[in-house]
Scaffold this active site. Sequence first.
Site, PDB file in Angstrom:
ATOM      1  N   HIS A 150      -3.499  15.315   8.755  1.00  0.00           N
ATOM      2  CA  HIS A 150      -2.895  15.258  10.081  1.00  0.00           C
ATOM      3  C   HIS A 150      -1.982  16.463  10.274  1.00  0.00           C
ATOM      4  O   HIS A 150      -1.125  16.743   9.435  1.00  0.00           O
ATOM      5  CB  HIS A 150      -2.086  13.968  10.240  1.00  0.00           C
ATOM      6  CG  HIS A 150      -1.343  13.870  11.536  1.00  0.00           C
ATOM      7  ND1 HIS A 150       0.011  13.675  11.619  1.00  0.00           N
ATOM      8  CD2 HIS A 150      -1.782  13.940  12.823  1.00  0.00           C
ATOM      9  CE1 HIS A 150       0.388  13.623  12.882  1.00  0.00           C
ATOM     10  NE2 HIS A 150      -0.689  13.794  13.625  1.00  0.00           N
ATOM     11  N   SER A 151      -2.183  17.189  11.365  1.00  0.00           N
ATOM     12  CA  SER A 151      -1.283  18.271  11.752  1.00  0.00           C
ATOM     13  C   SER A 151      -1.180  19.317  10.635  1.00  0.00           C
ATOM     14  O   SER A 151      -2.181  19.917  10.251  1.00  0.00           O
ATOM     15  CB  SER A 151       0.080  17.682  12.124  1.00  0.00           C
ATOM     16  OG  SER A 151       0.860  18.601  12.838  1.00  0.00           O
TER      17      SER A 151
END
Length: 236
Positions: free
Chosen positions: A76-77
């Site tokens: 994520h990210s």
Amino acid sequence: MTTYVLVHGAWGGGWKFARVAEALRKRGHSVFTPTLTGAGERAHLLSGDINLTTHVADVLNVIRYEGLSDLVLLGHSYGGMVITAIADKIPEKIAALVYLDAFVPQDGQSLFDLNIPANTQMFLERAGNNGGLLIPPPPAKAYFGVNDNDAARVDALAAPQPIGTMIEKVTLTGAYRAVKKNIYVHGAVLPRESPFKRFHDAAKQAGWETHALPCGHDIMLDLPDELTEILDRAGR
């Protein structure tokens, strides 16, 4: 049964994946949600010496010591930097890569190289006002569009991010390209310009499986059921 390793982003922790992990386990899957050094319940280890290499080692050690293989690896990210580096080191152990509103680096790029220049400048200024080595977390709702029910908790649990994780450039041999299943999931509703839309669009053009969901950046909090379905299919 599929094995999942879910890697959180900056200012996060493995706790962010609790709902998705529980749902996947109820379907019979094995799920690991490592917290990177200096974040979440490992915030007591926070140090200005932490960099991208540290976090890659964190997850590689989970995979090694748990004896994992044929796994779905999600980032994520900022976690997109981590999983790309991992896939380059052990592509034979990875069945699929899932980029969850994540950065997708090429060899020699850092997160600061990939981010919107205004974001990079803001992070540098915030670090400069905090001793130069740590970046305080931005507000969850105003910056990431986190839903009203979770925003306060995200703010309360977020730890500063070591600047070295965003400055260090990733070194890739290209071995990660051996992973044939690649998926990009984009949170399409953000209260600012998204640095992730271009990665989603590039992934779509490259023929990856792509999803644009009507939520903010923390998709695992905003739409956990939808993300669980995508991950369940990714393991088939």
